[in-house]
Design a protein around this motif. Structure first.
Motif, PDB file in Angstrom:
ATOM      1  N   ARG A  48       7.627   1.839 -43.711  1.00  0.00           N
ATOM      2  CA  ARG A  48       8.922   2.266 -43.964  1.00  0.00           C
ATOM      3  C   ARG A  48       8.409   3.589 -44.576  1.00  0.00           C
ATOM      4  NH1 ARG A  48      14.730   2.690 -46.344  1.00  0.00           N
ATOM      5  NH2 ARG A  48      15.255   4.923 -45.308  1.00  0.00           N
TER       6      ARG A  48
ATOM      7  N   SER B 251       8.751   6.799 -44.333  1.00  0.00           N
ATOM      8  CA  SER B 251       9.613   8.351 -45.584  1.00  0.00           C
ATOM      9  C   SER B 251       8.542   9.719 -45.923  1.00  0.00           C
ATOM     10  CB  SER B 251       9.307   7.214 -46.511  1.00  0.00           C
ATOM     11  OG  SER B 251      10.340   6.628 -46.689  1.00  0.00           O
TER      12      SER B 251
ATOM     13  N   ARG C  82       9.114  12.493 -43.157  1.00  0.00           N
ATOM     14  CA  ARG C  82      10.167  13.619 -43.373  1.00  0.00           C
ATOM     15  C   ARG C  82      10.510  13.961 -44.644  1.00  0.00           C
ATOM     16  NH1 ARG C  82      15.930  11.194 -45.101  1.00  0.00           N
ATOM     17  NH2 ARG C  82      17.672  12.035 -44.530  1.00  0.00           N
TER      18      ARG C  82
ATOM     19  N   SER D 165      18.692   8.863 -50.113  1.00  0.00           N
ATOM     20  CA  SER D 165      17.800   9.324 -48.655  1.00  0.00           C
ATOM     21  C   SER D 165      16.645   9.525 -48.799  1.00  0.00           C
ATOM     22  CB  SER D 165      18.825   9.906 -47.491  1.00  0.00           C
ATOM     23  OG  SER D 165      18.051   9.918 -46.546  1.00  0.00           O
ATOM     24  N   ILE D 166      16.257  10.116 -49.634  1.00  0.00           N
ATOM     25  CA  ILE D 166      14.094  10.594 -49.202  1.00  0.00           C
ATOM     26  C   ILE D 166      14.196   9.697 -50.220  1.00  0.00           C
ATOM     27  CG2 ILE D 166      14.719  13.551 -48.682  1.00  0.00           C
ATOM     28  CD1 ILE D 166      14.247  13.954 -51.475  1.00  0.00           C
ATOM     29  N   ARG D 167      12.633   9.437 -49.597  1.00  0.00           N
ATOM     30  CA  ARG D 167      11.797   8.110 -50.157  1.00  0.00           C
ATOM     31  C   ARG D 167      10.168   8.878 -51.044  1.00  0.00           C
ATOM     32  NH1 ARG D 167      10.870   3.995 -48.063  1.00  0.00           N
ATOM     33  NH2 ARG D 167      11.007   1.920 -49.493  1.00  0.00           N
TER      34      ARG D 167
ATOM     35  N   GLY E  56      11.059   4.374 -38.994  1.00  0.00           N
ATOM     36  CA  GLY E  56      11.392   4.839 -40.172  1.00  0.00           C
ATOM     37  C   GLY E  56      13.102   4.584 -40.228  1.00  0.00           C
TER      38      GLY E  56
END
Ligand code: HEM
Length: 318
Positions: free
Chosen positions: A52, A56, A59, A94-96, A193
């Motif tokens: 995942r 991330s 994104r 949310s963002i990683r 994702g």
């Protein structure tokens, strides 16, 4: 004599600004020849240990580029006197992947001090993530510099929400100079994702252009009432969540897009044929995605003497 040197000065200035407006794939070829291999090594290891993470990182580059251009602004953390982008609605909780970028930056700094920008690291990390998950490979133009500011308001204004309809999406992408084809291709990043329930709840309870069995199966972990389930996760592409393939588009053909903003791309409108073409031809999608990522990566870069090369991606240089 004076006027001749004025003219040559003007020519020089014009040449310098033309050169600085242009990113180049060989930007670090002499200043940091091992930069790209180092980024690739760290990113590939991170994606192998958690697939995942590839999603991330892709994104993160999108959220960087859409807000004041690809300038690493998304990476700046809040301080006592500085409000960054990470607390804005589309990013908060949310963002990683900022830790992976920090790790890359530490390794690259050890090789070449204050040479490789965080904005370029994001662009290369996105490419290497897609490739590590089985997607296309492309050459990344480089030479972006890092911002000294960030804008929480611009995150909220410039990133499309998952409730967007086709016109809303088209407008947000066109505001950034991206075409409708770029928009449909870039949305294909949702072939990897996950999304939190709060971002697809309205769709599974209220939309009619959704496969009934698909909606029912999602409701188990995403009850209608808001609360503790808001952040429970579902894959954006249930068919192959960790493979960068074209299943995102085949899902849309059977009304199994997870987000409202996904399914609007195949809902009787002007983008249906592009979706059909990407669904039936993985290579067509792969090359359209690569082209669109380069286009997205070209959004308003800082070059030349603009901005700075940050020493640490999460903060402006002292
Ligand atoms: C077209 C408009 C878009 C909308 C409305 C949108 C919205 C969203 C939302 C709501 C999520 C789930 C976030 C969460 O629940 O925490 C998400 C995840 C994601 N988005 Fe988008 N997105 C869009 C375009 C893009 C683009 C252009 C890219 C990259 C090129 C992208 C890449 C991703 C990825 C890879 C994830 C999964 C991230 C992870 O698992 O950590 N999205 N997006």
């Amino acid at each position: 004599m004076a006027s001749a040197s004025c003219v040559s000065l003007l020519v020089l200035v014009a040449m310098a600004s033309a050169a600085s407006a242009q990113l180049s794939p060989t930007f670090y070829a002499t200043s940091c020849p091992d930069a790209l291999a180092t980024i690739s090594r760290v990113v590939t290891a991170a994606v192998r240990s958690e697939p995942r993470m590839g999603a991330s990182l892709v994104r993160l580059h999108f959220h960087d580029c859409f807000v004041d251009g690809c300038d690493g602004s998304v990476l700046l953390a809040d301080t006592g006197s500085f409000v960054g982008e990470q607390g804005a609605a589309p990013n908060a909780g949310s963002i990683r992947g900022m830790n992976v970028i920090d790790n890359v930056k530490t390794q690259v700094e050890a090789l070449c001090k204050q040479t490789v920008s965080c904005a370029d690291i994001l662009a290369v990390a996105a490419r290497d993530s897609v490739f590590a998950l089985g997607g296309p490979f492309w050459t990344v133009p480089l030479g972006r510099r890092d911002s000294t500011t960030a804008s929480k308001t611009n995150v909220e204004n410039d990133l499309p929400p998952p409730s967007s309809d086709l016109q809303g999406l088209t407008d947000k992408f066109s505001n950034k100079g991206l075409s409708v084809t770029d928009m449909v291709a870039l949305s294909g990043a949702h072939t990897i994702g996950q999304s939190q329930c709060k971002n697809f709840r309205d769709r599974i309870y209220n939309d009619t252009n959704i496969d009934t069995a698909f909606a029912t199966s999602l409701k188990a972990n995403c009850p209608q009432a808001t609360g503790s389930s808001d952040s429970s996760l579902a894959p954006l592409d249930r068919t192959s969540p960790n493979a960068f393939d074209n299943a995102y588009y085949t899902n849309l053909l059977s009304q199994k897009g997870l987000l409202h903003s996904d399914q609007v791309l195949f809902n009787g409108g002007g983008t249906d044929n592009t979706v059909r073409s990407f669904a039936s031809n993985p290579a067509t999608f792969g090359s359209a995605f690569a082209t669109a990522m380069v286009n997205m990566g070209n959004i308003s870069p800082k070059t030349g003497t603009q901005g700075q090369i940050r020493l640490s991606c999460s903060k402006v240089n002292a």
